[in-house]
Structures are given as structure tokens and as C-alpha cells.
Motif scaffolding. Sequence first.
Motif, PDB file in Angstrom:
ATOM      1  N   ARG A  78      63.693  70.438  44.175  1.00 17.18           N
ATOM      2  CA  ARG A  78      62.917  69.628  45.127  1.00 17.18           C
ATOM      3  C   ARG A  78      62.132  70.524  46.083  1.00 17.18           C
ATOM      4  N   ALA A  79      62.766  71.598  46.568  1.00 19.40           N
ATOM      5  CA  ALA A  79      62.073  72.534  47.463  1.00 19.40           C
ATOM      6  C   ALA A  79      60.891  73.193  46.750  1.00 19.40           C
ATOM      7  N   ILE A  96      60.678  80.171  46.487  1.00 15.15           N
ATOM      8  CA  ILE A  96      61.779  79.671  47.305  1.00 15.15           C
ATOM      9  C   ILE A  96      62.911  80.681  47.119  1.00 15.15           C
ATOM     10  N   TYR A  97      63.404  81.214  48.209  1.00 13.70           N
ATOM     11  CA  TYR A  97      64.492  82.182  48.140  1.00 13.70           C
ATOM     12  C   TYR A  97      65.826  81.447  48.198  1.00 13.70           C
ATOM     13  N   ARG A 105      64.462  80.551  38.065  1.00 18.80           N
ATOM     14  CA  ARG A 105      63.633  81.746  38.290  1.00 18.80           C
ATOM     15  C   ARG A 105      62.225  81.531  37.744  1.00 18.80           C
ATOM     16  N   VAL A 106      62.139  80.985  36.542  1.00 15.35           N
ATOM     17  CA  VAL A 106      60.832  80.720  35.926  1.00 15.35           C
ATOM     18  C   VAL A 106      60.014  79.765  36.803  1.00 15.35           C
ATOM     19  N   LYS A 107      60.704  78.825  37.441  1.00 15.73           N
ATOM     20  CA  LYS A 107      60.015  77.842  38.292  1.00 15.73           C
ATOM     21  C   LYS A 107      59.619  78.423  39.648  1.00 15.73           C
ATOM     22  N   GLY A 108      60.179  79.586  40.006  1.00 15.84           N
ATOM     23  CA  GLY A 108      59.784  80.235  41.252  1.00 15.84           C
ATOM     24  C   GLY A 108      60.882  80.507  42.249  1.00 15.84           C
ATOM     25  N   ALA A 109      62.126  80.290  41.871  1.00 18.96           N
ATOM     26  CA  ALA A 109      63.247  80.618  42.756  1.00 18.96           C
ATOM     27  C   ALA A 109      63.520  82.115  42.660  1.00 18.96           C
TER      28      ALA A 109
END
Length: 83
Positions: free
Chosen positions: A27-28, A36-37, A53-57
Amino acid sequence: MEEKEILLAQPRGFCAGVDRAIEIVERALREFGAPIYVRHEIVHNAYVVDDLRVKGAIFIEELDDVPAGNIVIFSAQSISGGK
């Protein structure tokens, strides 16, 4: 010999807390965008962690690893009840 029936249970998946943690990160990412960390890996499942991770975390161990002004999500596993 007596015949026996074997019933295979459907996989249960994750507990509600893990499901909620994954949803919070997803959701973030949708709401704020990447990166997003996330302090510590939120689940002990390489497939889920790699997908996030692939999504950006970005999973970190120390808060000093987060550039100023970025969003951090804390894993419930990483929060100490102490001082």
C-alpha cells in the motif's frame, strides 16, 4: 489390508500479521511510490521479499541507511520493547 483415505489440506498461507505487513508495504508503494525503506525483512520468505524489492522496497538494518526525507516502515520483529 485396510484401505485408508488421505486428505490433503490446502495451504494456509501466512498468519494475519504477516499478511497485514505485506499489505502495508504494498500500500505504501502504491500511495507514495518507490523507494519505501523497510527495517528488517518483514517475512522469512525469499519470494515475498524479492517481489517487494522488485516493486521498490529497500530492506535495511540500520536507520542510518535511510536518506533523509524518505518513508520507513518498521517490521514488528525489529522493534524492541526495551529502552
